[in-house]
Write a protein that holds these residues in place. Structure first.
Motif, PDB file in Angstrom:
ATOM      1  N   LEU A  50      35.896  45.963  50.288  1.00  0.00           N
ATOM      2  CA  LEU A  50      34.812  44.768  50.396  1.00  0.00           C
ATOM      3  C   LEU A  50      34.878  44.341  51.730  1.00  0.00           C
ATOM      4  O   LEU A  50      33.658  43.665  52.077  1.00  0.00           O
ATOM      5  CB  LEU A  50      35.343  43.955  49.361  1.00  0.00           C
ATOM      6  CG  LEU A  50      35.322  44.136  47.877  1.00  0.00           C
ATOM      7  CD1 LEU A  50      35.973  42.771  47.218  1.00  0.00           C
ATOM      8  CD2 LEU A  50      34.004  44.465  47.567  1.00  0.00           C
ATOM      9  N   GLY A  51      35.920  44.537  52.666  1.00  0.00           N
ATOM     10  CA  GLY A  51      35.959  44.003  53.902  1.00  0.00           C
ATOM     11  C   GLY A  51      36.277  42.548  53.999  1.00  0.00           C
ATOM     12  O   GLY A  51      36.899  42.247  53.069  1.00  0.00           O
ATOM     13  N   GLN A  52      35.616  41.749  54.844  1.00  0.00           N
ATOM     14  CA  GLN A  52      36.037  40.535  54.988  1.00  0.00           C
ATOM     15  C   GLN A  52      34.999  39.556  54.079  1.00  0.00           C
ATOM     16  O   GLN A  52      33.899  39.405  54.598  1.00  0.00           O
ATOM     17  CB  GLN A  52      35.897  39.850  56.549  1.00  0.00           C
ATOM     18  CG  GLN A  52      36.625  38.594  56.779  1.00  0.00           C
ATOM     19  CD  GLN A  52      36.792  38.226  58.103  1.00  0.00           C
ATOM     20  OE1 GLN A  52      36.726  39.255  59.096  1.00  0.00           O
ATOM     21  NE2 GLN A  52      37.333  37.064  58.342  1.00  0.00           N
ATOM     22  N   VAL A  53      35.385  39.269  53.103  1.00  0.00           N
ATOM     23  CA  VAL A  53      34.593  38.269  52.114  1.00  0.00           C
ATOM     24  C   VAL A  53      35.166  37.105  52.095  1.00  0.00           C
ATOM     25  O   VAL A  53      36.452  36.690  52.131  1.00  0.00           O
ATOM     26  CB  VAL A  53      34.378  39.226  50.752  1.00  0.00           C
ATOM     27  CG1 VAL A  53      33.559  40.438  50.940  1.00  0.00           C
ATOM     28  CG2 VAL A  53      35.785  39.531  50.100  1.00  0.00           C
ATOM     29  N   PRO A  54      34.549  35.925  51.279  1.00  0.00           N
ATOM     30  CA  PRO A  54      35.084  34.826  51.293  1.00  0.00           C
ATOM     31  C   PRO A  54      36.193  34.567  50.054  1.00  0.00           C
ATOM     32  O   PRO A  54      36.652  33.627  49.654  1.00  0.00           O
ATOM     33  CB  PRO A  54      33.682  33.869  50.847  1.00  0.00           C
ATOM     34  CG  PRO A  54      32.904  34.844  50.273  1.00  0.00           C
ATOM     35  CD  PRO A  54      33.176  36.158  51.125  1.00  0.00           C
ATOM     36  N   PHE A  55      36.506  35.685  49.285  1.00  0.00           N
ATOM     37  CA  PHE A  55      37.463  35.730  47.971  1.00  0.00           C
ATOM     38  C   PHE A  55      37.977  36.694  48.129  1.00  0.00           C
ATOM     39  O   PHE A  55      37.799  37.860  48.858  1.00  0.00           O
ATOM     40  CB  PHE A  55      36.553  35.590  46.665  1.00  0.00           C
ATOM     41  CG  PHE A  55      35.473  36.461  46.732  1.00  0.00           C
ATOM     42  CD1 PHE A  55      35.960  37.964  45.968  1.00  0.00           C
ATOM     43  CD2 PHE A  55      34.394  36.400  46.959  1.00  0.00           C
ATOM     44  CE1 PHE A  55      34.894  38.958  46.252  1.00  0.00           C
ATOM     45  CE2 PHE A  55      33.324  37.160  46.936  1.00  0.00           C
ATOM     46  CZ  PHE A  55      33.685  38.605  46.346  1.00  0.00           C
ATOM     47  N   VAL A  56      39.442  36.629  47.536  1.00  0.00           N
ATOM     48  CA  VAL A  56      40.087  37.758  47.391  1.00  0.00           C
ATOM     49  C   VAL A  56      39.822  38.820  46.347  1.00  0.00           C
ATOM     50  O   VAL A  56      38.998  38.454  45.513  1.00  0.00           O
ATOM     51  CB  VAL A  56      41.884  37.331  46.902  1.00  0.00           C
ATOM     52  CG1 VAL A  56      42.500  36.388  48.146  1.00  0.00           C
ATOM     53  CG2 VAL A  56      41.801  36.542  45.613  1.00  0.00           C
ATOM     54  N   GLU A  57      40.314  40.285  46.695  1.00  0.00           N
ATOM     55  CA  GLU A  57      39.515  41.068  45.532  1.00  0.00           C
ATOM     56  C   GLU A  57      40.477  41.306  44.411  1.00  0.00           C
ATOM     57  O   GLU A  57      39.518  41.791  43.500  1.00  0.00           O
ATOM     58  CB  GLU A  57      39.929  42.530  46.517  1.00  0.00           C
ATOM     59  CG  GLU A  57      41.108  42.764  46.700  1.00  0.00           C
ATOM     60  CD  GLU A  57      41.369  44.293  47.305  1.00  0.00           C
ATOM     61  OE1 GLU A  57      40.620  45.010  47.220  1.00  0.00           O
ATOM     62  OE2 GLU A  57      42.423  44.662  48.070  1.00  0.00           O
TER      63      GLU A  57
END
Length: 570
Positions: free
Chosen positions: A389-396
């Motif tokens: 996902l890369g750098q996203v505002p939530f954890v995967e």
């Protein structure tokens, strides 16, 4: 913290198809005699199924190879019809009496069940792995089917001899025949039995005469072709009907689609069992605990039942599979899971939320109108890359929550009580009406066999150094790790730790004795930071989760944290 107003959670296969033209029907051949040639519509000389054999018309299934069909209900170990059949975790079946002698399994403490302390090596060549006695109960569906077959054979055998008898001759294996210029060291065996090829073949395996891997040829003893064909047509038609009466799923009441057998011996459609295990880790038939992965990912189908269904009614099986696929496709898009980016939730634990933002109120309303489920994700506060996902505002990694209770407030806000039902990993995501939606895949723990191998390997390591906390923890048995946590809770309760206040225990319940859920329960109430707790969602090993919580406890004890009741941030 969107959608939550200052409230933390207190106030979480199968074997090859039998109707495969190169599979089932290439085992035996028909003798090249005039009488045998007249029966080519019953047993094709090249071993292939004609077009009619693919029909669900019971009479047309008589085109199946009699030897190959009877072999499907013959135990590969004793060569007799299945008696008290057991379907193993690998999907193969054998008689209960043919289960090898068991041995005591060493260095295994989770799960602490008597039946899992005894194991054996699977005698089937395509498996040869270790199975436990607890996973090997009598296959209820297959046993009922075998009883129906035996009753049917008894009925037809009483009158078949008056109509026709079949000459059956063994086909010698290649390695039992010497070269042409040498003498044949063994003559083929032959038998005469009442009825057509199916009844004759069943009689031979019932008497223990015909070995599992032995092929045969057939020849009627009277020149009555039509009557000869009708014998197996009638028998097979009634066999198909009897099979239909025994292979309905006890959840959807339809023909079983991709049947899976649990360790307790009950068989259901794969999809039906997955849906059931989403709500409860118990067999829906007998209510015994089920130890297989709720998603059934990688868990084999019942090979015997799959083969029998494909042989007896391939069209019905295909139609059922198409109906299930069409049902799955209805209304499902790529991003089909609503995601609430807020805090941590855990499987088996409650999470309490106050919903006030319009976008999340809409999300909750849609969930209530649907399956009452949504995903919970923690904010990626540290900005760490989240896999693909890369750098996203939530954890995967997150937890799927199911709404259990809702209290609507006069101003439109709502207080909802949810409970975690499983973990997931986000594969893709997007936006729908202001809130996040995603495509997710379920995250499952390792199979119990792998969990037990991990414990046995780690507990056999040499002793760790005195100051090596991780090494000491790794050498503890899974049961010892659980006891360490339970005893820590008792110690902290005796010292009146504020995070073990009675109102918290009322909300979350007492500490569970289940090693799989204890770490989640502890993380739900322990006052440490969320990034440390998040580790529990990413691991797929019960033992690894217990090791993580054990290290927390060891660190707290070494800092004499538990004596001062201070809140330490790990």
């Amino acid at each position: 913290m969107s959608g939550l107003c200052g409230q933390q959670p207190v106030e979480a296969s199968t074997g090859r198809p039998v109707n495969d033209e190169k599979g089932l029907l290439s085992d035996s051949t028909t003798r090249s005699t005039p009488a045998a040639q007249s029966n080519t519509d019953l047993m094709s000389a090249d071993g292939l199924v004609g077009e009619k054999a693919r029909s669900s018309d019971p009479s047309s299934t008589s085109h199946l190879d009699a030897r190959a069909l009877v072999r499907l209900i013959q135990c590969s170990q004793c060569s007799k019809p299945f008696h008290n059949p057991v379907t193993l975790p690998c999907g193969n079946s054998l008689c209960r009496s043919c289960v090898p002698e068991t041995y005591r399994r060493e260095r295994v403490s989770y799960p602490d069940l008597p039946g899992r302390r005894r194991g054996f090596i699977c005698p089937l060549a395509d498996c040869a792995r270790e199975h436990t006695l607890a996973d090997c109960n009598v296959d209820v569906t297959l046993q009922k089917l075998m009883d129906a077959v035996a009753d049917l054979v008894a009925t037809h055998s009483a009158t078949a001899g008056e109509i026709m008898r079949t000459y059956v001759e063994e086909t010698l294996k290649h390695d039992r025949v010497l070269l042409e210029d040498m003498e044949i060291d063994e003559k083929p065996r032959n038998w005469t039995r009442p009825g057509g090829p199916l009844l004759a073949t069943y009689a031979l395996i019932d008497q223990g005469i015909l070995e599992f891997d032995t092929n045969v040829t057939y020849q009627p003893l009277l020149d009555a072709d039509e009557a000869y064909r009708d014998l197996d047509r009638t028998f097979l038609s009634q066999l198909v009907e009897a099979a239909h009466n025994q292979v309905d799923c006890q959840v959807c009441y339809n023909l079983m689609c991709d049947p899976v057998t649990t360790g307790c011996g009950h068989t259901l459609c794969r999809k039906c069992l997955v849906r059931t295990l989403d709500h409860s880790l118990h067999c829906p038939v007998c209510r015994r605990g089920v130890t297989i992965s709720p998603s059934l990912q990688g868990y084999p189908s019942n090979k015997t039942l799959v083969s029998l269904l494909n042989a007896l009614c391939p069209d019905l099986v295909a139609a059922r599979a198409e109906a299930v696929a069409a049902e799955d496709a209805i209304g499902l898009g790529d991003l089909d899971t609503p995601l609430f980016v807020c805090t941590l939730g855990y499987p088996g634990c409650p999470t309490f939320l106050r919903i006030f933002e319009p976008r999340y109120r809409l999300m909750i309303r849609r969930a209530l109108e649907g399956n009452r489920q949504f995903g919970m994700l923690m904010y990626n506060s540290q900005g760490m890359p989240q896999g693909e996902l890369g750098q996203v505002p939530f954890v995967e990694y997150g937890t799927m929550l199911r709404i259990e209770n809702v209290q609507f407030m006069p101003d439109g806000q709502s207080i909802i009580e949810t409970r975690g039902i499983g973990r997931f990993k986000v594969k893709r995501y997007g936006q729908l009406d202001g809130y996040t939606v995603g495509s997710v895949e379920r995250v499952e723990d390792l199979p119990l066999a792998e969990e037990e191998r991990l414990e046995a390997r780690e507990t056999s390591l040499p002793p760790a150094e005195e100051n090596d906390i991780e090494g000491q923890v790794s050498r503890m048995s899974t049961r010892q790790l659980l006891i360490l946590g339970l005893e820590f809770i008792l110690t902290m309760q005796s010292r009146s730790a504020p995070w073990l206040h009675q109102r918290i225990l009322d909300a979350y319940g007492g500490p569970p004795n289940d090693a799989a859920f204890f770490p989640y329960w502890l993380a739900s109430i322990l006052p440490i930071n969320d990034p440390a707790k998040y580790q529990l969602l990413t691991t797929t090993s019960v033992r690894q989760r217990l090791k993580i919580t054990a290290i927390w406890i060891k660190q707290m004890e070494s800092q004499r944290w538990y004596q001062s009741n201070a809140c330490t941030v790990l």
